[in-house]
Design a protein around this motif. Structure first.
Motif, PDB file in Angstrom:
ATOM      1  N   ILE A  67       0.602  -1.195  -0.182  1.00 32.17           N
ATOM      2  CA  ILE A  67       0.028  -0.009   0.033  1.00 32.17           C
ATOM      3  C   ILE A  67       0.901   1.263  -0.089  1.00 32.17           C
ATOM      4  O   ILE A  67       2.092   1.152   0.284  1.00 32.17           O
ATOM      5  CB  ILE A  67      -0.906  -0.069   1.227  1.00 32.17           C
ATOM      6  CG1 ILE A  67      -0.224   0.083   2.544  1.00 32.17           C
ATOM      7  CG2 ILE A  67      -2.031  -1.164   1.025  1.00 32.17           C
ATOM      8  CD1 ILE A  67      -1.009   0.351   3.868  1.00 32.17           C
ATOM      9  N   SER A  68       0.297   2.553  -0.356  1.00 33.70           N
ATOM     10  CA  SER A  68       0.917   3.848  -0.347  1.00 33.70           C
ATOM     11  C   SER A  68       0.170   4.691   0.440  1.00 33.70           C
ATOM     12  O   SER A  68      -0.763   4.553   0.932  1.00 33.70           O
ATOM     13  CB  SER A  68       1.256   4.175  -1.760  1.00 33.70           C
ATOM     14  OG  SER A  68       1.805   5.314  -2.029  1.00 33.70           O
ATOM     15  N   LEU A  69       1.226   5.666   0.751  1.00 31.66           N
ATOM     16  CA  LEU A  69       0.509   6.835   1.562  1.00 31.66           C
ATOM     17  C   LEU A  69       1.191   7.999   1.421  1.00 31.66           C
ATOM     18  O   LEU A  69       2.418   8.219   1.260  1.00 31.66           O
ATOM     19  CB  LEU A  69       0.531   6.524   3.022  1.00 31.66           C
ATOM     20  CG  LEU A  69       0.230   7.460   4.040  1.00 31.66           C
ATOM     21  CD1 LEU A  69      -1.321   7.523   3.979  1.00 31.66           C
ATOM     22  CD2 LEU A  69       0.454   7.046   5.418  1.00 31.66           C
ATOM     23  N   ALA A  70       0.445   9.130   1.010  1.00 29.89           N
ATOM     24  CA  ALA A  70       1.207  10.296   0.784  1.00 29.89           C
ATOM     25  C   ALA A  70       0.696  11.305   1.931  1.00 29.89           C
ATOM     26  O   ALA A  70      -0.552  11.710   1.814  1.00 29.89           O
ATOM     27  CB  ALA A  70       0.742  10.924  -0.816  1.00 29.89           C
ATOM     28  N   GLN A  71       1.385  11.397   2.804  1.00 29.31           N
ATOM     29  CA  GLN A  71       1.088  12.109   4.189  1.00 29.31           C
ATOM     30  C   GLN A  71       2.143  12.785   4.777  1.00 29.31           C
ATOM     31  O   GLN A  71       3.539  11.990   4.572  1.00 29.31           O
ATOM     32  CB  GLN A  71       0.399  11.313   4.861  1.00 29.31           C
ATOM     33  CG  GLN A  71      -0.187  11.791   6.031  1.00 29.31           C
ATOM     34  CD  GLN A  71      -1.303  12.614   5.594  1.00 29.31           C
ATOM     35  OE1 GLN A  71      -1.559  13.789   5.286  1.00 29.31           O
ATOM     36  NE2 GLN A  71      -2.573  11.929   5.648  1.00 29.31           N
ATOM     37  N   SER A  72       2.447  14.163   5.058  1.00 28.74           N
ATOM     38  CA  SER A  72       3.536  14.554   5.732  1.00 28.74           C
ATOM     39  C   SER A  72       3.876  13.961   7.098  1.00 28.74           C
ATOM     40  O   SER A  72       2.897  13.561   7.745  1.00 28.74           O
ATOM     41  CB  SER A  72       3.414  15.951   5.991  1.00 28.74           C
ATOM     42  OG  SER A  72       2.211  16.384   6.986  1.00 28.74           O
ATOM     43  N   ALA A  99       6.767   7.029   5.256  1.00 30.84           N
ATOM     44  CA  ALA A  99       6.323   5.750   5.480  1.00 30.84           C
ATOM     45  C   ALA A  99       6.480   4.955   4.378  1.00 30.84           C
ATOM     46  O   ALA A  99       7.165   3.847   4.739  1.00 30.84           O
ATOM     47  CB  ALA A  99       4.898   5.701   5.923  1.00 30.84           C
ATOM     48  N   TYR A 100       6.161   5.130   3.382  1.00 27.91           N
ATOM     49  CA  TYR A 100       6.186   4.353   2.096  1.00 27.91           C
ATOM     50  C   TYR A 100       7.832   4.002   1.860  1.00 27.91           C
ATOM     51  O   TYR A 100       7.992   2.806   1.534  1.00 27.91           O
ATOM     52  CB  TYR A 100       5.395   4.897   0.841  1.00 27.91           C
ATOM     53  CG  TYR A 100       5.726   3.963  -0.405  1.00 27.91           C
ATOM     54  CD1 TYR A 100       4.882   3.130  -0.312  1.00 27.91           C
ATOM     55  CD2 TYR A 100       6.206   4.347  -1.540  1.00 27.91           C
ATOM     56  CE1 TYR A 100       4.913   2.031  -1.643  1.00 27.91           C
ATOM     57  CE2 TYR A 100       6.583   3.635  -2.453  1.00 27.91           C
ATOM     58  CZ  TYR A 100       5.710   2.466  -2.650  1.00 27.91           C
ATOM     59  OH  TYR A 100       5.679   1.653  -3.585  1.00 27.91           O
ATOM     60  N   SER A 101       8.442   5.040   1.577  1.00 28.48           N
ATOM     61  CA  SER A 101      10.015   4.850   1.422  1.00 28.48           C
ATOM     62  C   SER A 101      10.744   4.224   2.404  1.00 28.48           C
ATOM     63  O   SER A 101      11.418   3.322   1.987  1.00 28.48           O
ATOM     64  CB  SER A 101      10.611   6.296   1.149  1.00 28.48           C
ATOM     65  OG  SER A 101      10.009   7.059   0.192  1.00 28.48           O
ATOM     66  N   THR A 102      10.370   4.455   3.640  1.00 30.51           N
ATOM     67  CA  THR A 102      11.080   3.651   5.008  1.00 30.51           C
ATOM     68  C   THR A 102      10.799   2.219   4.591  1.00 30.51           C
ATOM     69  O   THR A 102      11.482   1.343   4.916  1.00 30.51           O
ATOM     70  CB  THR A 102      10.453   4.263   6.127  1.00 30.51           C
ATOM     71  OG1 THR A 102      10.849   5.934   6.171  1.00 30.51           O
ATOM     72  CG2 THR A 102      11.299   3.407   7.346  1.00 30.51           C
ATOM     73  N   SER A 103       9.432   1.866   4.577  1.00 31.26           N
ATOM     74  CA  SER A 103       9.181   0.459   4.387  1.00 31.26           C
ATOM     75  C   SER A 103       9.738  -0.203   3.125  1.00 31.26           C
ATOM     76  O   SER A 103      10.102  -1.326   3.091  1.00 31.26           O
ATOM     77  CB  SER A 103       7.627   0.475   4.140  1.00 31.26           C
ATOM     78  OG  SER A 103       7.161   0.817   2.859  1.00 31.26           O
ATOM     79  N   LYS A 104       9.917   0.280   2.014  1.00 33.70           N
ATOM     80  CA  LYS A 104      10.601   0.039   0.922  1.00 33.70           C
ATOM     81  C   LYS A 104      12.063  -0.290   1.074  1.00 33.70           C
ATOM     82  O   LYS A 104      12.457  -1.134   0.422  1.00 33.70           O
ATOM     83  CB  LYS A 104      10.112   0.710  -0.539  1.00 33.70           C
ATOM     84  CG  LYS A 104       8.400   0.701  -0.854  1.00 33.70           C
ATOM     85  CD  LYS A 104       8.154  -0.958  -0.945  1.00 33.70           C
ATOM     86  CE  LYS A 104       6.665  -0.906  -1.439  1.00 33.70           C
ATOM     87  NZ  LYS A 104       6.250  -2.444  -1.942  1.00 33.70           N
ATOM     88  N   ALA A 105      12.547   0.716   1.801  1.00 31.60           N
ATOM     89  CA  ALA A 105      13.873   0.628   2.002  1.00 31.60           C
ATOM     90  C   ALA A 105      14.316  -0.385   2.820  1.00 31.60           C
ATOM     91  O   ALA A 105      15.179  -1.368   2.884  1.00 31.60           O
ATOM     92  CB  ALA A 105      14.532   1.919   2.956  1.00 31.60           C
TER      93      ALA A 105
END
Length: 263
Positions: A95-100, A156-162
């Motif tokens: 899943i993705s999330l665009a959130q500050s 959140a998305y970038s951290t999970s994918k890293a």
């Protein structure tokens, strides 16, 4: 010419109801694999499986919440009971999330980590368990170019994918230490034209501002050197390579498919 790059192999694809997962399930089936298609949306998984059966492929489908360990255990039992082995596992669900950071709440953060990272952990765990009962196999975890290159609003998305990237390398080293050999690799797509985008908050507003959906895709791809997003099938072809015996000496690797975005 007969398509047979993964003939005789048993594959399990998560998130197989749409996007990259659907394209991957289709191409693996067309190339000779028996395919278990799973998705949190069981109806969409069943639809992909139905399309494969219409093409003469052997398949089954079931609903799978990748964050639920019991469901992984039950799913593995079902696959082994049906076909007696597991050769390929594609951990694609995400899943993705665009959130500050300041607007995001802890529950949102945890949900992204649960699906994108915990789901890959559980899939890899039960993939290894299943493959050890046979002759080994190949696990392909879907990370993202966002796991290589940071972006505001995607923490959140970038951290999970890293996390998927480094976890997969650890898993590759562990899986290489025992017989039968199991390979673990990642693919890291950049922008891909999948339904995940349209489910993001703000999509309709972005489309309205761009004028048309086609113009919005073009705008989103402005920072991609090849000036377009990938088709799901283009990522699926890379997964097919890692799933096949053509990549027998490839493990712990990252295959970036991003049109030059991270170059």
């Amino acid at each position: 010419m007969t398509k047979s790059r993964v003939a005789g192999k048993v594959a399990w694809v998560t998130g197989g109801g749409s996007g990259i997962g659907r394209a991957t399930a289709m191409i693996l089936g067309q190339e000779g694999a028996k395919v278990a298609v799973t998705d949190i949306d069981g109806e969409k998984a069943a639809q992909t499986a139905s399309e494969l059966r219409e093409q003469g492929c052997q398949t089954l489908s079931f609903q799978l919440d990748v964050t639920d360990e019991n469901q992984w255990q039950q799913g593995l039992s079902l696959v082994l009971a049906e076909w007696g082995k597991l050769d390929i596992l594609v951990n694609n669900a995400g899943i993705s999330l665009a959130q500050s950071i300041t607007d995001m709440n802890l529950a949102q953060w945890r949900q992204v980590m649960s699906v994108n990272l915990d789901g890959v952990f559980l899939g890899t765990k039960y993939g290894i368990i299943g493959m050890k009962q046979g002759k080994g196999g190949s696990i392909i975890n879907v990370s993202s170019a966002s796991g290589l290159k940071a972006a505001p609003g995607a923490s959140a998305y970038s951290t999970s994918k890293a996390g998927v990237r480094l976890f997969s390398k650890c898993a590759a080293l562990e899986a290489a230490q025992t017989e039968p050999r199991i390979r673990v690799n990642t693919v890291l797509p950049g922008g891909v034209m999948t339904p995940m985008w349209s489910r993001m908050e703000g999509w309709e507003n972005w489309k309205e501002q761009a004028g048309t959906e086609a113009e919005l895709w073009n705008k989103l791809a402005e920072n991609t050197p090849l000036k377009r997003f990938a088709k799901p099938e283009e990522v699926a072809l890379a997964i097919l390579y890692l799933a096949s015996d053509e990549s027998q000496f490839v493990t712990g690797a990252e295959l970036v498919i991003d049109g030059g975005f991270t170059a």
